[in-house]
Design a protein around this motif. Structure first.
Motif, PDB file in Angstrom:
ATOM      1  N   GLY A 177      60.513  25.318 -36.496  1.00  0.00           N
ATOM      2  CA  GLY A 177      60.418  26.127 -35.554  1.00  0.00           C
ATOM      3  C   GLY A 177      61.347  27.582 -35.588  1.00  0.00           C
ATOM      4  O   GLY A 177      61.676  27.890 -36.664  1.00  0.00           O
ATOM      5  N   PHE A 178      61.518  28.158 -34.534  1.00  0.00           N
ATOM      6  CA  PHE A 178      62.506  29.159 -34.629  1.00  0.00           C
ATOM      7  C   PHE A 178      63.819  29.213 -33.895  1.00  0.00           C
ATOM      8  O   PHE A 178      64.585  30.153 -33.806  1.00  0.00           O
ATOM      9  N   SER A 179      63.982  27.815 -33.537  1.00  0.00           N
ATOM     10  CA  SER A 179      65.611  27.845 -33.026  1.00  0.00           C
ATOM     11  C   SER A 179      65.908  26.232 -33.102  1.00  0.00           C
ATOM     12  O   SER A 179      64.789  25.466 -33.495  1.00  0.00           O
ATOM     13  N   VAL A 180      66.949  25.755 -33.260  1.00  0.00           N
ATOM     14  CA  VAL A 180      67.476  24.644 -33.097  1.00  0.00           C
ATOM     15  C   VAL A 180      67.945  24.068 -31.828  1.00  0.00           C
ATOM     16  O   VAL A 180      68.807  24.568 -31.312  1.00  0.00           O
ATOM     17  N   ALA A 181      67.395  22.747 -31.559  1.00  0.00           N
ATOM     18  CA  ALA A 181      67.979  22.256 -30.342  1.00  0.00           C
ATOM     19  C   ALA A 181      69.322  21.794 -30.318  1.00  0.00           C
ATOM     20  O   ALA A 181      69.908  21.592 -31.140  1.00  0.00           O
ATOM     21  N   GLN A 182      70.120  21.754 -29.056  1.00  0.00           N
ATOM     22  CA  GLN A 182      71.386  21.350 -29.219  1.00  0.00           C
ATOM     23  C   GLN A 182      71.719  20.201 -29.653  1.00  0.00           C
ATOM     24  O   GLN A 182      72.847  20.087 -30.366  1.00  0.00           O
ATOM     25  N   ALA A 183      70.876  19.100 -29.665  1.00  0.00           N
ATOM     26  CA  ALA A 183      70.903  17.826 -30.051  1.00  0.00           C
ATOM     27  C   ALA A 183      70.920  17.758 -31.659  1.00  0.00           C
ATOM     28  O   ALA A 183      71.422  16.882 -32.329  1.00  0.00           O
ATOM     29  N   ASP A 184      70.250  18.744 -32.193  1.00  0.00           N
ATOM     30  CA  ASP A 184      70.048  18.792 -33.475  1.00  0.00           C
ATOM     31  C   ASP A 184      70.939  20.060 -34.341  1.00  0.00           C
ATOM     32  O   ASP A 184      70.952  19.724 -35.463  1.00  0.00           O
ATOM     33  N   LEU A 185      71.872  20.562 -33.702  1.00  0.00           N
ATOM     34  CA  LEU A 185      72.624  21.406 -34.240  1.00  0.00           C
ATOM     35  C   LEU A 185      73.590  20.934 -35.089  1.00  0.00           C
ATOM     36  O   LEU A 185      73.976  21.552 -36.102  1.00  0.00           O
ATOM     37  N   PRO A 186      74.097  19.429 -35.060  1.00  0.00           N
ATOM     38  CA  PRO A 186      74.842  18.759 -36.205  1.00  0.00           C
ATOM     39  C   PRO A 186      74.125  18.536 -37.515  1.00  0.00           C
ATOM     40  O   PRO A 186      74.643  18.233 -38.562  1.00  0.00           O
ATOM     41  N   ARG A 187      72.666  18.869 -37.537  1.00  0.00           N
ATOM     42  CA  ARG A 187      72.146  18.601 -38.751  1.00  0.00           C
ATOM     43  C   ARG A 187      71.890  20.078 -39.248  1.00  0.00           C
ATOM     44  O   ARG A 187      71.342  20.296 -40.399  1.00  0.00           O
ATOM     45  N   LEU A 188      72.504  21.210 -38.858  1.00  0.00           N
ATOM     46  CA  LEU A 188      72.083  22.541 -39.283  1.00  0.00           C
ATOM     47  C   LEU A 188      72.945  22.827 -40.556  1.00  0.00           C
ATOM     48  O   LEU A 188      74.337  22.797 -40.423  1.00  0.00           O
TER      49      LEU A 188
ATOM     50  N   VAL B  12      70.890  30.574 -34.797  1.00  0.00           N
ATOM     51  CA  VAL B  12      69.406  29.756 -34.435  1.00  0.00           C
ATOM     52  C   VAL B  12      69.751  28.719 -33.253  1.00  0.00           C
ATOM     53  O   VAL B  12      68.992  28.023 -33.139  1.00  0.00           O
ATOM     54  N   SER B  13      70.914  28.765 -32.563  1.00  0.00           N
ATOM     55  CA  SER B  13      71.305  27.873 -31.694  1.00  0.00           C
ATOM     56  C   SER B  13      70.312  28.111 -30.313  1.00  0.00           C
ATOM     57  O   SER B  13      70.705  27.263 -29.339  1.00  0.00           O
ATOM     58  N   ALA B  14      69.693  29.358 -30.267  1.00  0.00           N
ATOM     59  CA  ALA B  14      69.104  29.532 -28.688  1.00  0.00           C
ATOM     60  C   ALA B  14      67.740  30.203 -29.201  1.00  0.00           C
ATOM     61  O   ALA B  14      67.443  30.762 -30.234  1.00  0.00           O
ATOM     62  N   VAL B  15      66.868  30.218 -28.377  1.00  0.00           N
ATOM     63  CA  VAL B  15      65.433  30.800 -28.531  1.00  0.00           C
ATOM     64  C   VAL B  15      65.603  32.189 -28.630  1.00  0.00           C
ATOM     65  O   VAL B  15      66.316  32.899 -27.711  1.00  0.00           O
ATOM     66  N   PRO B  16      65.159  32.840 -29.674  1.00  0.00           N
ATOM     67  CA  PRO B  16      65.135  34.342 -29.786  1.00  0.00           C
ATOM     68  C   PRO B  16      64.278  35.162 -28.744  1.00  0.00           C
ATOM     69  O   PRO B  16      63.422  34.614 -28.301  1.00  0.00           O
ATOM     70  N   ALA B  17      64.637  36.512 -28.546  1.00  0.00           N
ATOM     71  CA  ALA B  17      63.714  37.228 -27.745  1.00  0.00           C
ATOM     72  C   ALA B  17      62.209  37.261 -28.333  1.00  0.00           C
ATOM     73  O   ALA B  17      61.435  37.285 -27.495  1.00  0.00           O
ATOM     74  N   ASN B  18      62.074  37.489 -29.772  1.00  0.00           N
ATOM     75  CA  ASN B  18      60.909  37.485 -30.354  1.00  0.00           C
ATOM     76  C   ASN B  18      61.030  36.469 -31.621  1.00  0.00           C
ATOM     77  O   ASN B  18      61.972  36.263 -32.224  1.00  0.00           O
ATOM     78  N   ASP B  19      59.939  35.969 -32.126  1.00  0.00           N
ATOM     79  CA  ASP B  19      59.891  35.009 -33.170  1.00  0.00           C
ATOM     80  C   ASP B  19      59.532  35.828 -34.222  1.00  0.00           C
ATOM     81  O   ASP B  19      58.286  36.397 -34.483  1.00  0.00           O
ATOM     82  N   SER B  20      60.610  36.165 -35.047  1.00  0.00           N
ATOM     83  CA  SER B  20      60.307  36.850 -36.314  1.00  0.00           C
ATOM     84  C   SER B  20      59.475  36.112 -37.192  1.00  0.00           C
ATOM     85  O   SER B  20      59.998  35.333 -37.841  1.00  0.00           O
ATOM     86  N   GLY B  21      58.609  36.746 -37.543  1.00  0.00           N
ATOM     87  CA  GLY B  21      57.433  36.311 -38.647  1.00  0.00           C
ATOM     88  C   GLY B  21      57.916  36.590 -39.989  1.00  0.00           C
ATOM     89  O   GLY B  21      57.429  35.891 -40.954  1.00  0.00           O
ATOM     90  N   GLY B  22      58.775  37.342 -40.129  1.00  0.00           N
ATOM     91  CA  GLY B  22      59.352  37.776 -41.409  1.00  0.00           C
ATOM     92  C   GLY B  22      60.581  37.060 -41.721  1.00  0.00           C
ATOM     93  O   GLY B  22      60.970  36.807 -42.856  1.00  0.00           O
ATOM     94  N   ALA B  23      61.528  36.516 -40.755  1.00  0.00           N
ATOM     95  CA  ALA B  23      62.796  35.823 -41.179  1.00  0.00           C
ATOM     96  C   ALA B  23      63.518  35.074 -40.242  1.00  0.00           C
ATOM     97  O   ALA B  23      64.600  34.476 -40.280  1.00  0.00           O
ATOM     98  N   GLY B  24      62.600  34.484 -39.269  1.00  0.00           N
ATOM     99  CA  GLY B  24      63.249  33.799 -37.965  1.00  0.00           C
ATOM    100  C   GLY B  24      63.263  32.188 -38.093  1.00  0.00           C
ATOM    101  O   GLY B  24      63.757  31.662 -37.254  1.00  0.00           O
ATOM    102  N   ALA B  25      62.493  31.553 -38.869  1.00  0.00           N
ATOM    103  CA  ALA B  25      62.260  30.246 -38.938  1.00  0.00           C
ATOM    104  C   ALA B  25      63.284  29.286 -39.438  1.00  0.00           C
ATOM    105  O   ALA B  25      63.950  29.625 -40.233  1.00  0.00           O
TER     106      ALA B  25
END
Length: 439
Positions: A261-272, A291-304
């Motif tokens: 995805g384009f961000s990591v849920a709080q519960a999964d941050l220990p896996r980052l 990547v701990s919060a949903v970005p303003a735009n989903d960067s198709g070049g560098a955001g996933a």
């Protein structure tokens, strides 16, 4: 990664996830698919030396042949400062390995007739209707001066996919006017972190990019660029939904890429996974995107973000001609189109895709990734027809249809050593192949 669990279910969820991580693809005895298990061990040995020397934090590496997983290795630390060991399910910022994802999204819409490759970008983004080009000229005294001129033709969707739209990256381009324009627009943040304009809304990003002159006339030069970010905006306009939602519905869910995805849920941050505090080669602090919060735009070049297992499922889908486990994402004819040379002799690169990625010539560019034209030329093992790309923070993949082989390297190690590790991984994977599929 997208699940939400309460504290009492957290351990259960992690255990279930661990089982899922191990099922990237069906596992096989390497010998049954022409690969030497003994030679595969050289991969881990070589990378462990780099980790022991403090040059890498850790890595997850996966190799598949004939649709089966023959090698999965976790080494070192997911977070060295925290003393946390790397896990097969560790999550990585994949940066430019987002580009093949958004390219597949665009080609899904192409197959549905909602996009044509020759469509001007302005059909979907009117801001791209009246662009200017920054033209550099060398005067008699050797000084570079810049002037603007109108575009000879409008950039197309195909230009976005193959990085010939005349766009650039402020971090890379040598055009001083464009670099300064990107910096003023907030598209390039040299004092903050590289390749991060995710604080802008999609509309703000499009407007900002369109206001800066292009670095080349569209369709004339290959220069690595923000084109995939703009391609993501085209996907959103054509699909009528946010890029992350489209990828979730049309790629991630069908392929069971549960941790992408384009961000990591709080519960999964220990896996980052995290990088070393500073780059061992330069001493420069490593600053990766938040990547701990949903970005303003989903960067198709560098955001996933993704895991090795998730991305291996994506690359296996490509290798299978657009299908995996009964989920058809694209037609084989579309995959062949994407993995073909789209530069030819007419479009010359500023720096060739192979030199940018691996420090060696021998690669052109298709629709979303670099492609190899022949077995030779490149100073690294591989086959004619293979295609690949990598990410700023150290991730790397390739697909080799001739050898029915695909591999993924995940680490968080930005810096000048990235090409070395890409080549090292690639050559060690190929030396493990003892029965070739080549004609």
């Amino acid at each position: 990664m997208k699940r939400v669990v309460g504290p009492s279910l957290f351990v259960i969820a992690l255990c279930a996830a661990s089982a899922a991580w191990a099922q990237a693809l069906p596992r096989a005895d390497p010998a049954k698919v022409g690969v030497s298990a003994e030679r595969l061990e050289r991969i881990g040995q070589a990378f462990q030396k780099e980790i022991d020397a403090g040059k890498l934090p850790g890595a997850v590496m996966m190799v598949a042949r004939d649709g089966q997983l023959v090698y999965a290795k976790t080494l070192g630390h997911q977070d060295k400062d925290a003393g946390k060991a790397m896990e097969e399910g560790s999550i990585f910022r994949i940066y430019s390995m987002t580009k093949p994802l958004v390219s597949v999204a665009a080609m899904i819409l192409y197959e549905e007739g909602r996009i044509e490759l020759t469509d001007p970008v302005s059909k979907f983004l009117p801001e791209f209707d009246n662009l200017q080009v920054s033209k550099a000229t060398l005067d008699p005294f050797g000084k570079v001066t810049y002037a603007t001129e109108p575009v000879a033709r409008k950039p197309t969707v195909q230009d976005l996919l193959r990085h010939t739209a005349g766009l650039a990256y402020g971090e890379i381009t040598q055009n001083a006017v464009v670099k300064e324009g990107y910096a003023k627009a907030g598209l390039y943040k040299p004092a903050d972190r590289d390749y991060d304009s995710r604080s802008m809304s999609p509309e703000e990003q499009v407007k900002a990019i369109a206001q800066v002159p292009l670095v080349h006339q569209p369709g004339t030069r290959w220069e690595y660029s923000l084109a995939s970010d703009i391609l993501g905006r085209v996907v959103e306009k054509a699909a009528g939904m946010r890029l992350s939602e489209f990828l979730e519905q049309r790629v991630f869910q069908p392929l069971k890429m549960n941790d992408s995805g384009f961000s990591v849920a709080q519960a999964d941050l220990p896996r980052l996974a995290e990088p070393l505090k500073t780059d061992p080669a330069t001493g420069t602090p490593n600053k990766l995107i938040d990547v701990s919060a949903v970005p303003a735009n989903d960067s198709g070049g560098a955001g996933a973000v993704s895991t090795a297992a998730d991305y291996l499922r994506f690359t296996q889908m490509l290798l299978n001609g657009g299908e995996l486990d009964g989920a058809r994402i694209l037609s084989p004819t579309t995959i062949r189109l994407m993995a073909s040379d789209h530069l030819g002799e007419r479009i010359q690169p500023v720096l060739s895709p192979g030199e940018l990625l691996l420090g060696t010539p021998g690669y052109s560019f298709g629709l979303g990734f670099s492609v190899r034209g022949q077995d030779g030329i490149a100073g690294v093992s591989g086959s004619a027809g293979e295609y690949m790309w990598a990410g700023y923070a150290g991730t790397f993949f390739w697909v080799d249809p001739e050898e029915d082989l695909t591999a993924v390297l995940m680490t968080q190690a930005p810096g000048p050593s990235r090409p070395y590790y890409r080549k090292l991984f690639k050559q060690l994977v190929y030396q493990s192949v003892v029965e070739t599929h080549a004609n």
